[in-house]
Design a protein around this motif. Sequence first.
Motif, short mmCIF file in Angstrom:
data_model
loop_
_atom_site.label_atom_id
_atom_site.label_comp_id
_atom_site.label_asym_id
_atom_site.label_seq_id
_atom_site.Cartn_x
_atom_site.Cartn_y
_atom_site.Cartn_z
N GLU A 188 0.71 -1.11 -0.01
CA GLU A 188 -0.04 0.07 0.15
C GLU A 188 0.96 1.23 -0.12
O GLU A 188 1.96 1.19 0.56
N THR A 189 0.43 2.27 -0.61
CA THR A 189 1.09 3.48 -0.85
C THR A 189 -0.05 4.57 -0.37
O THR A 189 -1.12 4.49 -0.69
N LEU A 190 0.16 5.57 0.48
CA LEU A 190 -0.63 6.52 1.02
C LEU A 190 -0.16 7.96 0.55
O LEU A 190 1.00 8.32 0.85
N THR A 191 -1.27 8.58 0.07
CA THR A 191 -1.00 10.10 -0.38
C THR A 191 -1.97 10.87 -0.01
O THR A 191 -3.04 10.35 0.64
N VAL A 192 -1.97 12.22 0.03
CA VAL A 192 -3.02 13.10 0.06
C VAL A 192 -3.14 13.91 -1.15
O VAL A 192 -2.44 14.26 -1.98
N GLU A 193 -4.39 14.09 -1.52
CA GLU A 193 -4.64 14.95 -2.81
C GLU A 193 -6.07 15.92 -2.28
O GLU A 193 -6.72 15.67 -1.31
N ALA A 194 -6.31 16.92 -3.14
CA ALA A 194 -7.58 17.70 -3.17
C ALA A 194 -8.61 17.10 -3.93
O ALA A 194 -8.25 16.40 -5.05
N ALA A 195 -9.93 17.01 -3.25
CA ALA A 195 -11.06 16.36 -3.91
C ALA A 195 -11.31 16.84 -5.35
O ALA A 195 -11.43 18.17 -5.37
N GLU A 239 -5.10 -7.86 -7.63
CA GLU A 239 -6.05 -6.82 -7.52
C GLU A 239 -5.44 -5.47 -7.32
O GLU A 239 -4.65 -5.37 -6.41
N TRP A 240 -5.77 -4.65 -8.21
CA TRP A 240 -5.25 -2.99 -7.78
C TRP A 240 -6.47 -2.20 -7.32
O TRP A 240 -7.69 -2.32 -7.86
N ARG A 241 -6.17 -1.41 -6.39
CA ARG A 241 -7.21 -0.78 -5.61
C ARG A 241 -6.80 0.57 -5.14
O ARG A 241 -5.86 0.86 -4.74
N ARG A 242 -7.40 1.68 -5.58
CA ARG A 242 -7.20 3.02 -5.00
C ARG A 242 -8.45 3.63 -4.36
O ARG A 242 -9.67 3.65 -4.90
N SER A 243 -8.39 3.58 -3.15
CA SER A 243 -9.29 4.15 -2.16
C SER A 243 -9.14 5.60 -1.61
O SER A 243 -8.02 6.02 -1.13
N ARG A 244 -10.27 6.25 -1.90
CA ARG A 244 -10.10 7.83 -1.29
C ARG A 244 -11.26 7.96 -0.15
O ARG A 244 -12.50 7.73 -0.42
N GLY A 245 -10.70 8.49 1.03
CA GLY A 245 -11.45 8.81 2.20
C GLY A 245 -11.50 10.09 2.62
O GLY A 245 -10.26 10.85 2.53
N ARG A 246 -12.35 10.48 3.29
CA ARG A 246 -12.42 11.80 3.79
C ARG A 246 -11.33 12.12 5.06
O ARG A 246 -11.09 11.06 5.79
N ALA A 247 -10.50 13.13 4.73
CA ALA A 247 -9.43 13.27 5.82
C ALA A 247 -9.58 13.42 7.10
O ALA A 247 -8.81 12.91 7.86
N GLU A 248 -10.89 13.98 7.40
CA GLU A 248 -11.32 14.05 8.84
C GLU A 248 -11.68 12.89 9.73
O GLU A 248 -11.45 12.81 10.84
N GLN A 249 -11.56 11.70 8.97
CA GLN A 249 -11.72 10.39 9.49
C GLN A 249 -10.56 9.68 9.39
O GLN A 249 -10.35 8.45 9.98
N PHE A 250 -9.37 10.26 8.88
CA PHE A 250 -8.18 9.44 8.85
C PHE A 250 -7.53 9.62 10.32
O PHE A 250 -7.54 10.47 11.08
N THR A 283 -14.76 13.18 -7.03
CA THR A 283 -14.55 12.55 -5.64
C THR A 283 -15.57 13.43 -4.57
O THR A 283 -16.01 12.93 -3.69
N ALA A 284 -15.20 14.70 -4.93
CA ALA A 284 -16.47 15.65 -4.21
C ALA A 284 -17.79 15.00 -4.01
O ALA A 284 -18.46 15.15 -3.27
N ARG A 285 -18.41 14.82 -5.37
CA ARG A 285 -19.52 14.49 -5.59
C ARG A 285 -19.78 13.08 -4.78
O ARG A 285 -21.16 12.97 -4.03
N LEU A 286 -19.13 12.24 -4.95
CA LEU A 286 -19.29 10.71 -4.49
C LEU A 286 -19.40 10.87 -2.92
O LEU A 286 -19.95 10.26 -2.09
N LEU A 287 -18.26 11.79 -2.12
CA LEU A 287 -18.11 11.78 -0.78
C LEU A 287 -18.74 12.83 -0.01
O LEU A 287 -18.73 13.09 1.09
N ARG A 288 -19.75 13.47 -1.00
CA ARG A 288 -20.34 14.49 -0.47
C ARG A 288 -19.68 15.70 0.38
O ARG A 288 -19.95 16.38 1.41
N VAL A 289 -18.50 16.20 -0.21
CA VAL A 289 -17.54 17.02 0.18
C VAL A 289 -17.63 18.16 -0.72
O VAL A 289 -17.80 18.04 -2.04
N GLU A 290 -16.87 19.31 -0.37
CA GLU A 290 -16.51 20.41 -1.45
C GLU A 290 -15.38 20.12 -2.08
O GLU A 290 -14.35 19.45 -1.77
N GLU A 291 -15.27 20.58 -3.35
CA GLU A 291 -14.43 20.25 -4.30
C GLU A 291 -12.93 21.08 -3.52
O GLU A 291 -13.12 22.19 -3.01
#
Length: 245
Positions: A188-195, A227-238, A199-207
């Motif tokens: 696994e590789t962990l990074t941070v990005e702006a929605a 399997e290859w998988r990329r998971s994007r999650g809300r940072a406030e839950q990290f 992604t903003a639409r799916l997670l119901r957050v601001e762009e």
Amino acid sequence: MTQTALAGDDRIPIYQRLADVLRQSVIDGKIKPGDRVPSENVLAEDYGLAAGTVRKALDVLVSEGVFERFQGRGTFVRRPSFDASLFRFFRFRNAEGEYSVPESRILRREVEPMPGHVAHALELAEGVPGISMSRLRLQDDVPTVAEEIWLGHEPFRAFAALPTGEIGDLLYPVYDQLCGQLVARAEETLTVEAASPETARLLRVEEGTPIIVIERVAKGYDNRPIEWRRSRGRAEQFSYHTEIR
């Protein structure tokens, strides 16, 4: 008593050849996750080897994560921890404050040519048929993680044809039971990005909201990518915790 001859190249150390035989037994399903491995004495007798040689072979498989030892109980084929990274990195709690497996909602699943970066990760040729899937994880009906998932089409034909309603919240047991593809480990590789807008639409957050990204390549007991998988999650839950000694 008849002893089993070890196959393989005689130039390879005996303990490594035994480790290869035992690993192949797991890959072939002769011994399964959770099964107890024969004791060192039994294996030594079966193969006509010294107990120290057998112990060294078992050490190799424990270090690889194929086996695990329990003091006073013996050595077992390790059970993969499904969704371990999500629980390690994100705080999934229900309304009562208890940890729980988030609900899964498959948004899209189809067979299409595999893009280059995914094909490279799965050690396949670019453009080969693959199963592409988008999935949303929800906690108390609130979107928390959006996932992109790719599988090789050939080994997962049965999964491609499986009705969506029969898949369930955890994919790895389905891979195993339906396709004989057992996930043993993952990188696994962990990074941070702006929605992004999507992604903003799916997670119901601001762009532009900070998003945690976990890219995973799941592998079998033979260390081949599954399997290859990329998971994007809300940072406030990290949440991340490690212990350094």
